[in-house]
Design an enzyme around this catalytic site. Structure first.
Site, mmCIF file in Angstrom:
data_model
loop_
_atom_site.group_PDB
_atom_site.id
_atom_site.type_symbol
_atom_site.label_atom_id
_atom_site.label_comp_id
_atom_site.label_asym_id
_atom_site.label_seq_id
_atom_site.Cartn_x
_atom_site.Cartn_y
_atom_site.Cartn_z
ATOM 1 N N THR A 82 35.772 37.032 25.930
ATOM 2 C CA THR A 82 34.626 37.981 26.013
ATOM 3 C C THR A 82 34.796 39.279 26.408
ATOM 4 O O THR A 82 35.508 39.420 27.529
ATOM 5 C CB THR A 82 33.800 37.337 27.259
ATOM 6 O OG1 THR A 82 33.582 35.819 26.773
ATOM 7 C CG2 THR A 82 32.468 38.037 27.226
ATOM 8 N N GLU B 147 33.068 32.687 22.164
ATOM 9 C CA GLU B 147 32.880 31.386 22.715
ATOM 10 C C GLU B 147 31.553 30.936 23.238
ATOM 11 O O GLU B 147 31.409 31.726 24.501
ATOM 12 C CB GLU B 147 34.396 30.927 23.322
ATOM 13 C CG GLU B 147 34.354 29.434 23.607
ATOM 14 C CD GLU B 147 34.207 28.599 22.208
ATOM 15 O OE1 GLU B 147 35.078 28.851 21.352
ATOM 16 O OE2 GLU B 147 33.134 28.060 22.283
ATOM 17 N N LEU C 163 16.518 25.669 34.015
ATOM 18 C CA LEU C 163 15.382 25.717 35.099
ATOM 19 C C LEU C 163 15.478 24.877 36.425
ATOM 20 O O LEU C 163 14.713 24.299 36.999
ATOM 21 C CB LEU C 163 13.977 25.592 34.415
ATOM 22 C CG LEU C 163 13.245 26.461 33.539
ATOM 23 C CD1 LEU C 163 12.079 26.071 33.034
ATOM 24 C CD2 LEU C 163 13.247 27.988 34.127
ATOM 25 N N CYS D 5 32.631 32.802 33.996
ATOM 26 C CA CYS D 5 31.932 33.490 33.113
ATOM 27 C C CYS D 5 30.802 34.399 33.639
ATOM 28 O O CYS D 5 30.647 35.247 33.313
ATOM 29 C CB CYS D 5 31.495 32.646 31.917
ATOM 30 S SG CYS D 5 32.944 32.129 30.919
#
Ligand SMILES: NC(=O)c1ccc[n+]([C@@H]2O[C@H](COP(=O)([O-])OP(=O)(O)OC[C@H]3O[C@@H](n4cnc5c(N)ncnc54)[C@H](O)[C@@H]3O)[C@@H](O)[C@H]2O)c1
Length: 442
Positions: A131, A159, A258, A268
């Protein structure tokens, strides 16, 4: 499940090099080998590569051991760059991109890989799995050109797998995103995924990079949103579990992400939210909503301490047990896990901290006593905090556990347990966003 994935040949076989034998690199390598490709995974950590060659997988990811073992004939491991690159059609970069002190993504491992690529003669495509901030692909493209590697293609293939379900996510993705400067590079990456059933989004490199960051930001926003609703529920006597159910049934909203709790962690979300915030700031834009999402999450982790105070008073000399250390179940990853913040705060307040986790080796948590079962961790404790919703906790005999505790208090940081069961076992039970009188309060 993984047994059915071994050796499912779907694409025309290619030779693939993967740089980085971490959570993403190993899953990528093993899944591509299961599709019939010949894969070699390269890492700088000699111990890690030695272990993988012996068949010892250094991370916990369900099904990964079996997938690696079952595809051993097409999957090799090396520390040697030249060996990895030799004959490769595709070179994946799957190295870490941790935050720097400023919150920007640290791309040093990415640049090391780009700079250590040899003078490749054949047509190869370098594919970014890590990322990275928007604009990184363009910079890598320039660097490759400067090094005389104009014939080497470049694509972004971010990814989206989640730890704990990574193999299933890779082989049955919601979508495959492929950004490229030249069509043929994107086509090569798409062809590699033959046999994987999922829609393909083809776009430019910058958009692919942004899709990854924006998807994470959207998920984090939902989590912080429901956590703030939970906090208002606590103040007003509503039950966030019922509220989430009620709003999640709205098709425009949907039920995923939620679930109120003590905040997100992991390798991440926290770093990618900071990286996007800094990316925006570096471009002169103040990303107000994302700033709030990050701040809400930081405060959410610490609210547990307030709950403990309200029941126990000062925490000095009290024993508090953390049930679960991993940032979520089915992984051994504790990077940025709420358990780290909680353990740190509790120790700073003078509490004795104990913990249990079925897969995390807790030795990195200095000052925290590690027990080998929830029962052993709870014995003599003043409070339990459920930090990670490991399924094993659903089978605990709470009557028996309560009988061994000094004080029966359970803070359910994931709203996993049934309040009535705990209450009838003599516990004071407090969830997140389940105000008194809603079935969740004490
Ligand atoms: N962990 C996830 O679930 C996940 C999901 C989506 C995206 N990502 C992204 O994927 C990237 C990798 O994440 P990860 O969790 O796998 O990281 P990780 O820390 O588990 O693994 C990275 C590996 O790269 C190795 N490495 C460093 N320099 C290298 C080099 N020059 N050559 C070869 N290997 C080298 C490290 O030794 C390490 O083993 C990050 O950018 C991350 O944000 C991770």
């Amino acid at each position: 499940m993984p047994g059915t994935l071994i050796g499912m040949v779907g694409a025309s076989p290619q030779k693939v090099a993967v740089f980085g034998a971490g959570y993403v690199g190993l899953v990528t390598g093993a899944c591509l080998a299961s599709l019939g490709h010949r894969v070699i995974v390269r890492d700088v950590l000699a111990d890690r590569i030695e272990a993988l060659r012996r068949g010892d997988v250094p991370i916990y990811e369900p099904g990964l051991d079996e997938l690696i073992a079952g595809n051993a004939e097409r999957l090799r491991f090396t520390t040697d760059v030249a060996e990895a690159i030799e004959g490769a059609d595709i070179v994946y970069i799957a190295v870490g991109t941790p935050p720097t002190y400023s919150g920007d993504a640290d791309l040093s491992a990415v640049w090391t890989v780009v700079d250590e690529l040899p003078q490749i003669e054949r047509r190869t495509v370098v594919v970014m799995k890590s990322t990275v901030p928007v604009g990184t692909g363009e910079k890598v493209r320039h660097r490759l050109d400067e090094r005389g590697l104009q014939h080497v293609g470049y694509a972004s293939n971010p990814e989206f797998t989640a730890e704990g379900t990574a193999i299933r996510d890779f082989l049955g993705p919601d979508r495959i995103v492929i950004g490229s400067f030249r069509d043929e590079d994107g086509e090569a990456v798409e062809a590699l995924h033959g046999g994987v059933d999922g829609p393909v989004v083809r776009c430019d490199v910058a958009s692919a990079e942004m899709i990854k960051l924006a998807a994470n930001a959207a998920l984090m926003t939902r989590i912080s949103f429901i956590n703030e609703i939970a906090n208002v529920c606590e103040a007003t006597g509503a039950d966030v579990v019922r509220v989430a159910e009620g709003i999640g049934l709205d098709r425009r909203i949907g039920p995923a992400f939620l679930r109120a709790g003590i905040g997100f962690g992991g390798s991440c979300f926290p770093k990618d939210s900071l990286a996007l915030k800094q990316l925006a700031a570096n471009s002169g834009y103040h990303f107000q909503l994302l700033n709030a999402v990050i701040e809400v999450n930081e405060l959410q982790k610490r609210r547990v301490i307030g709950k403990l105070h309200s029941h126990l008073g000062p925490l000095r000399g009290k024993t508090v047990t953390l049930l679960g250390l991993a940032f979520k179940p089915h992984t051994d990853d504790i990077r940025e896990a709420p358990s780290l913040v909680l353990a740190g705060r509790l120790l700073a307040e003078g509490a004795d901290v104990r913990s249990w986790d079925p897969v995390v080796d807790g030795t990195a948590l200095h000052g925290v006593e590690i027990a080998d079962s929830p029962e052993a961790a709870a014995a003599g404790a003043d409070a339990l905090v459920l930090v990670t919703e490991w399924p094993q906790l659903a089978d605990v005999d709470w009557v028996a556990v309560g009988a061994t505790m000094r004080n029966r208090l359970l803070i359910d940081g994931r709203n996993m347990l049934d309040p009535e069961t705990l209450r009838s076992a003599g516990f004071v039970y407090e969830g997140i966003g389940r105000g008194p009188g809603t079935g969740g309060g004490s």
